[in-house]
Design an enzyme around this catalytic site. Structure first.
Site, mmCIF file in Angstrom:
data_model
loop_
_atom_site.group_PDB
_atom_site.id
_atom_site.type_symbol
_atom_site.label_atom_id
_atom_site.label_comp_id
_atom_site.label_asym_id
_atom_site.label_seq_id
_atom_site.Cartn_x
_atom_site.Cartn_y
_atom_site.Cartn_z
ATOM 1 N N THR A 178 0.820 -1.209 0.000
ATOM 2 C CA THR A 178 0.000 0.000 0.000
ATOM 3 C C THR A 178 0.854 1.259 0.000
ATOM 4 O OG1 THR A 178 -1.569 1.270 1.355
ATOM 5 C CG2 THR A 178 -0.097 -0.203 2.523
ATOM 6 N N ASP A 179 0.272 2.361 -0.471
ATOM 7 C CA ASP A 179 0.965 3.650 -0.406
ATOM 8 C C ASP A 179 1.028 4.191 1.019
ATOM 9 O OD1 ASP A 179 -1.731 4.329 -0.090
ATOM 10 O OD2 ASP A 179 -1.766 5.778 -1.724
ATOM 11 N N GLU A 180 0.236 3.625 1.931
ATOM 12 C CA GLU A 180 0.194 4.160 3.288
ATOM 13 C C GLU A 180 1.504 3.956 4.049
ATOM 14 O OE1 GLU A 180 -3.422 3.742 5.524
ATOM 15 O OE2 GLU A 180 -4.522 3.133 3.730
ATOM 16 N N TYR B 118 -1.951 -0.254 11.063
ATOM 17 C CA TYR B 118 -2.063 -0.938 9.771
ATOM 18 C C TYR B 118 -0.863 -0.665 8.881
ATOM 19 C CZ TYR B 118 -3.195 -1.406 4.841
ATOM 20 O OH TYR B 118 -3.126 -1.693 3.507
ATOM 21 N N LYS C 188 2.145 -3.198 7.485
ATOM 22 C CA LYS C 188 2.426 -3.417 6.066
ATOM 23 C C LYS C 188 3.868 -3.008 5.731
ATOM 24 C CE LYS C 188 0.308 -4.671 3.046
ATOM 25 N NZ LYS C 188 0.182 -6.039 2.474
#
Length: 356
Positions: free
Chosen positions: A132-134, A158, A162
């Protein structure tokens, strides 16, 4: 054959359906079937010999090793993850167990399998990790979009979990030589999306006459990627990506959350107008912002276009129309996932706005 983990979730199910719609290579689909895993999403594959489903946890190394030895896939595509920021704030342990410990055990099972392959199969094998970009953190309003060189600054349980899984994948490549590929995507939307995320939640609540909860001032900006575009990008990276490399996947659609909600309302006004003629936008309710809410994400996907020739096929306007239409056309799927546990979670999460 390829092995897909998390293939009953939102992106995973779309990928499995897309994979089998564009070719005949079989899929071994491994999913734990947590609340967001839904076999109903794969109903169209019932009786299709190309799709083998096994309910299993990526944290179960012995089962993974057995499945790898039995089915001998040429690639593993890892979607399996706990993926909702709000849930990670309320209960971070599940995210550590699945996204960190589970990723470790999956990598170890795959490494053992890969080490035992014949030279030609070993050379052609790939492990593609979907992230993810997060993991990159939050961007200032005018800052350049995230590139693959952006340093990691995860801000939620989260995104931290990741980020940890991304680092494990990188380390298993550099230490053990495992042939890995990593993709970091922006916010996905489209069919089969569990209605805890922004777009499906707005559609479901709007049609039910419930409030449409928006965090804070609604000006948090995200880049939006139609899920089937994401699937085509993953197929392309798996096919031709350079081993050890990371590829950002984005839709080139930066929009604030409040604009997304208003767009959904306008489409519903057109496609399923209310009997009294009022707009669904009247149901918008602003609620207290969540802790540590990142202000902006944006993906620079030029590397993927430059090196592998991939670009999204959908604009936001075409993708969001297809998405709203899918939810209108599939009320049975929606009703099936709207369990009591789901309603209780939404009610607790958006209590300030009486969302459900």
């Amino acid at each position: 054959m390829i092995l897909v983990t998390g293939g009953a979730g939102f992106i995973g199910a779309n990928f499995v359906l897309d994979w089998l719609a564009t070719g005949d290579e079989p899929v071994l689909n491994v999913d734990k079937l947590t609340y967001a895993g839904n076999l109903k999403s794969l109903d169209s594959l019932r009786g299709d010999a190309r799709h083998v489903f096994v309910q299993a946890d990526i944290g179960d190394g012995a089962t993974l090793a057995r499945l790898l030895a039995e089915h001998r896939p040429r690639a593993v595509v890892n979607f399996a993850a706990e993926s909702h920021v709000d849930r990670s704030i309320h209960g971070p342990e599940d995210f550590i167990q699945t996204n960190v410990v589970g990723s470790f055990r999956l990598l170890e099972a795959v490494r053992g399998y890969w080490n035992g392959l014949e030279p030609e199969a070993r050379a052609g094998f790939r492990f593609l990790h979907v992230s993810t970009d997060e993991v990159y953190g939050s961007l200032a309003p005018q800052a350049p979009a995230f590139t693959e060189q952006h340093h990691y600054e995860p801000n939620s349980p989260y995104s931290a979990s990741k980020a940890a899984s991304d680092h494990l994948v990188r380390a298993w490549h550099h230490t053990y030589g495992l042939p890995v590929l990593t993709t970091n995507c922006s916010n996905n939307y489209g069919p089969l999306h569990f209605p805890e995320k922004l777009i499906p939640l707005m559609i479901v609540n709007a049609l039910a006459g419930k409030p449409l909860p928006i965090y804070g001032d609604g000006m948090q900006v995200r880049d939006w990627l139609y899920v089937r575009d994401h699937c085509s990008a993953i197929r392309r990276v798996l096919e031709a990506g350079t081993v050890g490399e990371t590829y950002n996947v984005g839709g080139w659609n930066e929009k604030p959350n409040v604009e997304i909600v208003n767009t959904v309302c306008a489409l519903l006004d057109e496609m399923r107008p209310k009997a009294d003629g009022s707009s669904y936008s009247a149901q918008i309710t602003y609620v207290k912002d969540r802790p540590g809410h990142d202000r902006r994400y944006a993906i620079d996907a030029r590397k993927l276009e430059r090196e592998l020739g991939w670009k999204p096929a959908e604009t936001f306007e075409t993708g969001i129309r297809k998405t709203v239409q899918w939810y209108l056309d599939n009320p049975d799927w929606v009703a099936d996932v709207l369990s009591g546990a789901y309603r209780e979670w939404v009610s607790r999460q958006y209590a300030d706005g009486d969302a459900a």
